[in-house]
Design a protein around this motif. Structure first.
Motif, short mmCIF file in Angstrom:
data_model
loop_
_atom_site.label_atom_id
_atom_site.label_comp_id
_atom_site.label_asym_id
_atom_site.label_seq_id
_atom_site.Cartn_x
_atom_site.Cartn_y
_atom_site.Cartn_z
N VAL A 159 -3.23 -0.12 4.52
CA VAL A 159 -3.67 -1.55 4.69
C VAL A 159 -3.72 -2.25 3.26
N ARG A 160 -4.54 -1.83 2.42
CA ARG A 160 -4.98 -2.11 1.09
C ARG A 160 -3.58 -2.44 0.23
N GLU A 161 -2.84 -1.31 0.04
CA GLU A 161 -1.87 -0.93 -0.72
C GLU A 161 -0.58 -1.99 -0.09
N VAL A 162 -0.31 -2.22 1.21
CA VAL A 162 0.68 -3.17 1.79
C VAL A 162 0.19 -4.50 1.31
N ARG A 163 -1.16 -4.74 1.38
CA ARG A 163 -1.49 -6.00 0.87
C ARG A 163 -0.97 -6.35 -0.54
#
Length: 143
Positions: free
Chosen positions: A61-65
């Motif tokens: 989720v963090r990397e996608v953001r």
């Protein structure tokens, strides 16, 4: 552990495969890699390194953001597959059904078309791609 064999910590990566159904075909979302190495310009799925103390899902989720500016919650993504490369890289693959059109239209391509684009796709992602096709075919029959 055998004497003389070092236990090297495996690098953990989490990636997201945004997908959607279109005209009875699965389309996957891709981004162009921007880097200073020879892989720059190739297509890849968003994702990256799992930080210490971080779950694979949270890292995804963090990397996608960070990479796409798309805000997702952990409960919106589903674990699909895991791959081990060269006994030192573990890639966890999560999928996201993009029914809300969170990702740009221009990044989507039919999965069958991408299977023929080996020269344009990151090598590890190419191996993941063939397993994703089987995964989605199985999911279609399960639901």
């Amino acid at each position: 552990m055998q004497k003389g064999v070092s236990k090297k910590k495996m690098k953990e990566i989490s990636i997201l495969v945004p997908y959607r159904m279109s005209k009875n075909t699965i389309q996957l979302w891709w981004q162009r890699r921007l880097s200073s190495d020879d892989l720059s310009g190739l297509l890849e799925f968003p994702g990256g390194k799992v930080e210490p103390g971080e779950s694979k899902q949270t890292a995804c989720v963090r990397e996608v953001r960070e990479e796409t500016h798309v805000e997702l919650r952990s409960d919106q993504i589903k674990f699909a597959l895991e791959f081990i490369f060269n006994n030192d890289l573990a890639i966890s693959v999560f999928v996201f059904s993009d029914s809300t059109e969170s990702f740009t239209e221009s990044g989507y391509m039919p999965i069958d078309k991408t299977l023929d684009m080996e020269d344009e796709i990151m090598p590890n992602n190419m191996e993941i791609l063939s397993s994703l096709k089987s995964y989605f075919e199985h999911e279609k029959h399960v639901k």
